[in-house]
Design an enzyme around this catalytic site. Structure first.
Site, PDB file in Angstrom:
ATOM      1  N   HIS A 158      -3.822  -7.153   3.922  1.00  0.00           N
ATOM      2  CA  HIS A 158      -2.752  -6.138   3.864  1.00  0.00           C
ATOM      3  C   HIS A 158      -3.280  -4.757   3.486  1.00  0.00           C
ATOM      4  CE1 HIS A 158       0.872  -8.801   4.143  1.00  0.00           C
ATOM      5  NE2 HIS A 158      -0.063  -9.706   3.909  1.00  0.00           N
ATOM      6  N   ASP A 352      -4.024   3.788   2.239  1.00  0.00           N
ATOM      7  CA  ASP A 352      -3.015   2.725   2.185  1.00  0.00           C
ATOM      8  C   ASP A 352      -3.183   1.836   3.403  1.00  0.00           C
ATOM      9  OD1 ASP A 352      -0.773   1.414   1.129  1.00  0.00           O
ATOM     10  OD2 ASP A 352       0.291   3.301   0.778  1.00  0.00           O
TER      11      ASP A 352
HETATM   12  P1  ADQ Z   1       2.166  -1.918  -1.448  1.00  0.00           P
HETATM   13  O1  ADQ Z   1       0.915  -1.276  -1.953  1.00  0.00           O
HETATM   14  O2  ADQ Z   1       3.020  -2.543  -2.483  1.00  0.00           O
HETATM   15  O3  ADQ Z   1       1.860  -3.014  -0.305  1.00  0.00           O
HETATM   16  P2  ADQ Z   1       4.076  -0.524   0.403  1.00  0.00           P
HETATM   17  O4  ADQ Z   1       3.681  -0.933   1.755  1.00  0.00           O
HETATM   18  O5  ADQ Z   1       4.488   0.902   0.309  1.00  0.00           O
HETATM   19  O6  ADQ Z   1       2.948  -0.717  -0.695  1.00  0.00           O
HETATM   20  O7  ADQ Z   1       5.303  -1.429  -0.039  1.00  0.00           O
HETATM   21  C1  ADQ Z   1       5.957  -1.238  -1.254  1.00  0.00           C
HETATM   22  C2  ADQ Z   1       7.342  -1.915  -1.244  1.00  0.00           C
HETATM   23  O8  ADQ Z   1       7.874  -1.830  -2.570  1.00  0.00           O
HETATM   24  C3  ADQ Z   1       8.323  -1.193  -0.315  1.00  0.00           C
HETATM   25  O9  ADQ Z   1       9.154  -2.136   0.302  1.00  0.00           O
HETATM   26  C4  ADQ Z   1       9.128  -0.298  -1.290  1.00  0.00           C
HETATM   27  O10 ADQ Z   1      10.459  -0.030  -0.900  1.00  0.00           O
HETATM   28  C5  ADQ Z   1       9.092  -1.112  -2.565  1.00  0.00           C
HETATM   29  N1  ADQ Z   1       9.151  -0.170  -3.702  1.00  0.00           N
HETATM   30  C6  ADQ Z   1       8.282   0.823  -3.967  1.00  0.00           C
HETATM   31  N2  ADQ Z   1       8.714   1.536  -5.035  1.00  0.00           N
HETATM   32  C7  ADQ Z   1       9.864   0.994  -5.430  1.00  0.00           C
HETATM   33  C8  ADQ Z   1      10.806   1.289  -6.461  1.00  0.00           C
HETATM   34  N3  ADQ Z   1      10.667   2.342  -7.247  1.00  0.00           N
HETATM   35  N4  ADQ Z   1      11.881   0.494  -6.592  1.00  0.00           N
HETATM   36  C9  ADQ Z   1      12.044  -0.549  -5.756  1.00  0.00           C
HETATM   37  N5  ADQ Z   1      11.220  -0.868  -4.753  1.00  0.00           N
HETATM   38  C10 ADQ Z   1      10.137  -0.110  -4.595  1.00  0.00           C
HETATM   39  C11 ADQ Z   1       0.676  -3.592   0.285  1.00  0.00           C
HETATM   40  C12 ADQ Z   1      -0.322  -2.592   0.867  1.00  0.00           C
HETATM   41  C13 ADQ Z   1       0.399  -1.676   1.868  1.00  0.00           C
HETATM   42  C14 ADQ Z   1       1.044  -2.530   2.966  1.00  0.00           C
HETATM   43  C15 ADQ Z   1       1.890  -3.633   2.360  1.00  0.00           C
HETATM   44  C16 ADQ Z   1       2.383  -4.611   3.424  1.00  0.00           C
HETATM   45  O11 ADQ Z   1      -0.904  -1.815  -0.178  1.00  0.00           O
HETATM   46  O12 ADQ Z   1      -0.506  -0.756   2.447  1.00  0.00           O
HETATM   47  O13 ADQ Z   1       1.883  -1.698   3.758  1.00  0.00           O
HETATM   48  O14 ADQ Z   1       1.141  -4.396   1.407  1.00  0.00           O
HETATM   49  O15 ADQ Z   1       1.329  -5.107   4.181  1.00  0.00           O
END
Ligand code: ADQ
Length: 447
Positions: A158, A352
């Site tokens: 991921h 990311d």
């Molecule tokens: P993450 O590093 O966790 O994921 P991301 O892809 O942005 O990053 O997903 C975060 C999730 O958490 C999103 O669904 C978002 O809405 C939720 N979230 C973030 N802040 C929040 C808050 N304040 N309150 C509630 N919910 C919140 C890892 C990798 C990424 C990759 C994903 C999926 O680091 O690059 O996109 O896996 O493969």
């Protein structure tokens, strides 16, 4: 129908099993619905003692059986905090300087992967499709093969995979690459990641295996959240509070990969260079603390507190707060509704894998008045989201200029950009990602 076996470090908590709450669970919902499924991983619990008498906890909801084990304190520290989050995470995000390398942690990482394999193998059938997720479990496929598991095994990463010149600063990188040979299918998020991983294979004389399977979201359900969230009292209060002024929003886990200090400096530069926005715009940054016991995350928090305090102290007025800053998570409906209310989003990670927030922001907009996405060139999502305002997240002047542009775009230009982004977010979804990976695993011939 063949059974799908998902293996991930974290498995959805018991309370979320009827209605998956977020992240991987949401992404895999479609796959899980289409197949009988076993989901194996860590329970999220730490257990006392040396783990010799640890039990497997099994719970079936609908067509999914969840099987989880606890980790001892030593395993939690060495496997999860130490090697996964303290070594592999920074390295894969191109931050070798933040690695706290420890051979001791590496040994615990290897032993937990062997433990996972030992507990999972007896549950597997030869025609299962085993899908392993993420950097916590790089060696799991090899550990399963050592136990004579014949089933197809796929691996999806991921997070980014860095160039070999960087990756090789990990002493066991060659061994890790050789372990990856055990997988029948290897998936990564972007062409860059595939190129980097295949280059590493080439250096070691291993046939190239990495393929691109970009992940997406469930855009219909996120759009519905944004619509339904509009009636929440918090949304109405925020709308009143804004008095028609534009809202800029940022939503990220508190992680150094997300470029938060750099982004805040960009906003600082924006208020400095374009004083006409002082008192005329609000920036809401929602950043729940994560991995709070790792030192790098504690110093990040202190740095953010300092910069937010500096901006609010420099530009704030008795009736205007330039940055509203929250360090706790918010419910999905509220986030989605805030996205819809805002004029622009800052999604500016330094690196990311994909970044789902960028896609969620697009899904939450409405055609009459879409907000503008400001997106880092170094998020995997940028590869297919060229209609966002793309920025270098290190460059505070470029962030400031993008904010100015986002707030000055005409309605028709915002709509044109959003329509194109929208098509992309609905084209590559969580469901299409899961389907294409499973299809690739189905094509593999078993021995
Ligand atoms: P993450 O590093 O966790 O994921 P991301 O892809 O942005 O990053 O997903 C975060 C999730 O958490 C999103 O669904 C978002 O809405 C939720 N979230 C973030 N802040 C929040 C808050 N304040 N309150 C509630 N919910 C919140 C890892 C990798 C990424 C990759 C994903 C999926 O680091 O690059 O996109 O896996 O493969």
């Amino acid at each position: 129908m063949q059974r799908l076996v998902i293996v991930s470090n974290r498995v959805p908590a018991v309370r979320d099993r009827k209605q998956p709450a977020g992240g991987l669970a949401v992404a895999l919902r479609a796959a899980v619905q289409d197949h009988p499924c076993l989901w194996f991983g860590w329970s999220g619990q730490q257990i006392g003692g040396d783990g010799a008498d640890r039990t497997l906890s099994v719970d079936t909801v609908g067509n999914v059986t969840y099987a989880t084990i606890g980790l001892t304190h030593k395993e939690y520290n060495g496997f999860y905090q130490g090697y996964s989050n303290g070594i592999l995470w920074p390295l894969c995000h191109y931050r070798a300087g933040l690695m706290n390398y420890s051979r001791h942690d590496q040994q615990i990482y290897a032993s937990v992967n062997t433990l996972f394999a030992t507990r999972l193998a007896p549950m597997l059938k030869p025609d299962d499709m085993v899908w392993v997720h993420d950097y916590h479990l790089f060696p799991l496929g090899k550990a399963l093969r050592d136990l004579k598991v014949k089933a197809r095994i796929g691996f999806f990463l991921h997070i980014p995979f860095p160039p070999w010149s960087l990756m090789r600063s990990l002493p066991e990188a060659p061994a890790l690459m050789r372990d990856l040979r055990a997988y029948d299918v290897i998936g990564v998020q972007t062409e860059d990641d595939a190129r980097n991983m295949n280059e590493a294979f080439a250096v070691l004389g291993i046939p190239a295996k990495a393929r691109v399977f970009p992940i997406g979201i469930d855009p219909d359900s996120f759009a519905a959240c944004a619509r339904e969230g509009q009636s929440l009292p918090q949304v109405q209060r925020l709308r009143q509070d804004l008095r028609g002024l534009p809202l800029i929003i940022g939503v990220d886990r508190m992680d150094y990969s997300k470029g938060l200090p750099e982004r805040l400096r960009g906003y600082d530069t924006f208020l400095k260079r374009y004083p006409e926005y002082r008192g005329k715009v609000t920036y809401l940054q929602i950043t729940p603390v994560s991995r709070g016991s790792v030192p790098e995350y504690q110093s990040l928090r202190a740095e953010l507190d300092q910069i937010v305090g500096h901006i609010n102290g420099t530009y704030g007025a008795f009736d205007w707060t330039p940055v509203r800053y929250l360090t706790h998570p918010l419910p999905r409906e509220l986030l989605a509704a805030f996205f819809q209310l805002s004029s622009a989003a800052l999604v500016t990670p330094l690196r990311d894998g994909m970044n789902l927030v960028a896609k969620e922001y697009v899904a939450a907009q409405i055609p009459e008045n879409p907000g503008t996405l400001i997106l880092s060139r170094f998020a995997g999502a940028a590869a297919d989201m060229e209609d966002a305002l793309l920025v270098n997240p290190h460059d505070s002047d470029e962030i400031a200029a993008a904010l100015h542009k986002a707030l000055s775009l005409s309605g028709s230009e915002r709509r044109v950009r959003w329509e194109r982004l929208r098509a992309e977010v609905w084209r590559v979804t969580a469901a299409s990602w899961a389907r294409s990976f499973i299809a690739a695993m189905s094509e593999v011939r078993t021995a």
